[in-house]
Design a protein around this motif. Structure first.
Motif, short mmCIF file in Angstrom:
data_model
loop_
_atom_site.label_atom_id
_atom_site.label_comp_id
_atom_site.label_asym_id
_atom_site.label_seq_id
_atom_site.Cartn_x
_atom_site.Cartn_y
_atom_site.Cartn_z
N VAL A 157 28.67 45.02 28.34
CA VAL A 157 27.82 44.36 29.12
C VAL A 157 27.55 44.99 30.46
O VAL A 157 28.46 44.98 31.40
N PRO A 158 26.34 45.09 30.99
CA PRO A 158 26.02 45.51 32.15
C PRO A 158 26.42 44.48 33.17
O PRO A 158 26.10 43.51 33.11
N ALA A 159 27.34 44.92 34.01
CA ALA A 159 27.97 43.71 35.00
C ALA A 159 27.58 43.88 36.39
O ALA A 159 28.18 43.17 37.22
N ASP A 160 26.66 44.85 37.03
CA ASP A 160 26.37 44.89 38.47
C ASP A 160 25.81 43.55 38.73
O ASP A 160 25.63 43.28 40.10
N ASP A 161 24.82 42.95 37.85
CA ASP A 161 24.29 41.90 38.36
C ASP A 161 24.85 40.54 37.47
O ASP A 161 25.06 40.65 36.20
N LYS A 162 25.63 39.64 38.36
CA LYS A 162 26.51 38.75 37.46
C LYS A 162 25.69 37.81 36.75
O LYS A 162 26.16 37.37 35.61
N PRO A 163 24.73 37.02 37.20
CA PRO A 163 23.99 36.43 36.39
C PRO A 163 23.39 36.84 34.75
O PRO A 163 23.69 36.36 34.05
N THR A 164 23.13 38.25 35.14
CA THR A 164 22.78 38.75 33.82
C THR A 164 23.97 38.85 33.00
O THR A 164 23.69 38.85 31.59
N ALA A 165 25.05 39.47 33.39
CA ALA A 165 26.26 39.57 32.57
C ALA A 165 26.78 38.36 32.06
O ALA A 165 27.05 38.14 30.73
N ARG A 166 26.52 37.13 32.83
CA ARG A 166 27.02 35.94 32.18
C ARG A 166 25.97 35.60 31.15
O ARG A 166 26.54 34.90 29.86
N PHE A 167 24.69 35.79 31.13
CA PHE A 167 23.74 35.26 29.98
C PHE A 167 24.03 36.18 28.91
O PHE A 167 23.82 35.56 28.03
#
Length: 284
Positions: A236-246
């Protein structure tokens, strides 16, 4: 979103996989999907046939704690159990390396979340092999005994452990929160710059950061050797937290849907008496 986009289906090279992939309106999408997961979990709980184990791994600051808070916040508290595995205790070290993880597995109907997991035993200990000495293993007498084959055997035992657990009704989903070294630096600096976040900082974080390349190498090897059909890894790409969570939430939802959980049906003799039971209650 392609539900297999992040699933490890063949050998991967982490350096070729993006750590940043923003999804528009990720926070709004998360709110919708986490309610759907909670509804599915309620049905799973009622059915009592399956359990689920969600494994989260990632470098320091990759966002595991906040992801757990945001993804599972609409779960009924009876339906989810979170375990954060730290340095093994004296009691845990008197057992094999999988024991403390086995006894923390979720019961049927429940979702267990491992914040750091049994994979620490082939990640941290591979970067710091001297830690294995505390396990007091008869066959380990020196660092020379802790070669690649030692860790490959451990990975095979982990595969066997997960196969056994999956065969007994546990849905296993493993997520690697893929963070860039630059973003980790920024997050560590925020912990230092913002007084309210100072407590999260540890000098040990900087020591581990110096071993970044070794950790990446170990993660890549582990993921490639232990991503299976019954216990897949998702990067999971995790540099952007909202994206990772979704992404994590949506993946859990898509995987849960495959099992078609069903609420149990009352026995026929009870169904026939429902009106009678209602009458008794109304006449109290």
């Amino acid at each position: 979103m392609d539900k297999n986009k992040y699933k490890v289906l063949q050998p991967v090279e982490l350096q070729k996989i993006p750590t940043l992939e923003p999804i528009e309106d990720a926070e709004k999408k998360l709110k919708k999907v986490r309610k759907k997961i909670a509804d599915l979990q309620n049905t799973m709980y009622a059915e009592g046939k399956y359990s689920a184990l969600i494994c989260l791994q990632g470098m320091d600051t990759s966002g595991k704690d906040s992801l757990i808070r945001e993804v599972f916040k609409q779960f009924n508290v009876r339906g989810v159990e979170v375990y954060s595995f730290k340095v093994p205790t004296e009691k845990e070290l008197k057992h094999d390396f999988l024991w403390r993880h086995y006894i923390a597995l979720p019961a049927k109907g429940k979702v267990g979340v491992f914040n750091r997991t049994h994979y620490e035993n082939v990640l941290v200990t591979r970067v710091h092999p001297e830690y294995v000495f505390s396990e007091n293993i008869p066959s380990v007498n020196s660092l020379e005994d802790l070669d690649d084959d030692f860790y490959y055997r451990r990975m095979e035992r982990i595969n066997q452990f997960e196969k056994h657990v999956a065969d007994n009704g546990t849905i296993i989903l493993k997520f690697f929160l893929h963070l860039s070294k630059t973003e980790q630096k920024n997050r560590l600096l925020r912990r230092l710059d913002i007084p309210e976040k100072n407590w999260k900082f540890s000098a040990g974080d900087l020591k581990e950061r110096k071993l970044w390349d070794k950790y990446q190498e170990c993660y890549e090897d582990v993921i490639n050797r232990t991503s299976t059909e019954y216990a897949p890894w998702f990067i999971v790409p995790a540099d952007d937290k909202p994206t990772a969570r979704f992404i994590v939430a949506n993946t859990i939802f898509e995987e849960f849907k495959k099992y078609k959980f069903k609420e149990p049906v009352l026995e026929p003799e009870l169904m026939e008496k429902l009106d009678e039971f209602k009458t008794q209650l109304h006449n109290e």
